[in-house]
Design a protein around this motif. Structure first.
Motif, PDB file in Angstrom:
ATOM      1  N   THR A   1      63.142  30.548  66.502  1.00 35.43           N
ATOM      2  CA  THR A   1      62.281  30.353  67.459  1.00 35.43           C
ATOM      3  C   THR A   1      63.196  31.274  68.344  1.00 35.43           C
ATOM      4  O   THR A   1      62.201  31.503  70.361  1.00 35.43           O
ATOM      5  N   LYS A   2      64.208  31.006  68.680  1.00 41.84           N
ATOM      6  CA  LYS A   2      65.043  31.941  69.910  1.00 41.84           C
ATOM      7  C   LYS A   2      64.510  33.407  69.989  1.00 41.84           C
ATOM      8  O   LYS A   2      63.915  34.088  71.174  1.00 41.84           O
TER       9      LYS A   2
ATOM     10  N   LYS B   1      61.412  34.293  68.603  1.00 40.19           N
ATOM     11  CA  LYS B   1      60.145  34.960  69.360  1.00 40.19           C
ATOM     12  C   LYS B   1      60.829  34.424  70.590  1.00 40.19           C
ATOM     13  O   LYS B   1      59.613  34.848  71.286  1.00 40.19           O
ATOM     14  N   GLU B   2      61.140  33.441  71.327  1.00 38.28           N
ATOM     15  CA  GLU B   2      61.452  33.151  73.110  1.00 38.28           C
ATOM     16  C   GLU B   2      62.387  34.771  73.538  1.00 38.28           C
ATOM     17  O   GLU B   2      61.301  34.755  74.617  1.00 38.28           O
TER      18      GLU B   2
END
Length: 164
Positions: free
Chosen positions: A29-30, A32-33
């Protein structure tokens, strides 16, 4: 949004606990963000060039500036070169292990350590041979003494049997 990324952990790449032995873990998640918010910053984290060119003779200040300015690939490049370079002084690994066909083959710390072990082994083998020879000499002397004792015993036995 422009991000200031200075480490892998800032994009979600970390190491686990010490029992994982340095295995990298990724927070998808981090990551991709970070990629979607500022792909240039993520790219620079890995590929940014320093204003100072690599050289084996950099001062500690120049080396620190190059490290702080460069991306991870350049930092790895510097680390590898510091350990395996053959131009501008030998790298640390080459000083330790040497290069076959080069003078470092016989002046490396590994060669010196192996040579010291070989000399110690030769010395211990000489001591072992001396000890072995000493024991053979003692055994031979003991065999002679037993032989003389057996001869005396036979003579004494024959003296007793002839006196009857």
């Amino acid at each position: 949004m422009i991000l200031k990324l200075s480490s892998l952990s800032s994009i979600g790449i970390t190491t686990g606990i010490y029992t994982d032995q340095g295995k990298l873990t990724i927070d998808e998640t981090k990551l991709k963000e970070a990629i979607s918010n500022d792909p240039e910053a993520v790219s620079e984290l890995f590929t940014k060039e320093s204003s100072i060119s690599y050289s084996g003779t950099l001062t500690s200040e120049e080396r620190a500036q190059r490290y702080n300015e460069g991306g991870l690939a350049n930092r790895l490049y510097d680390i590898l070169n510091d350990n395996i370079r053959t131009v501008g002084g030998k790298g640390r690994l080459l000083e330790k292990a040497g290069i076959q066909g080069d003078m470092t083959e016989f002046t490396s710390s590994s060669y010196k350590e192996i040579d010291a072990y070989n000399k110690n082994i030769a010395s211990l083998l000489d001591k072992l041979a001396d000890k072995e020879n000493k024991y053979y000499a003692r055994f031979t002397a003991m065999e002679r003494a037993i032989s003389k004792m057996n001869a005396q015993s036979s003579w004494l036995s024959s003296q007793f049997s002839s006196s009857k």
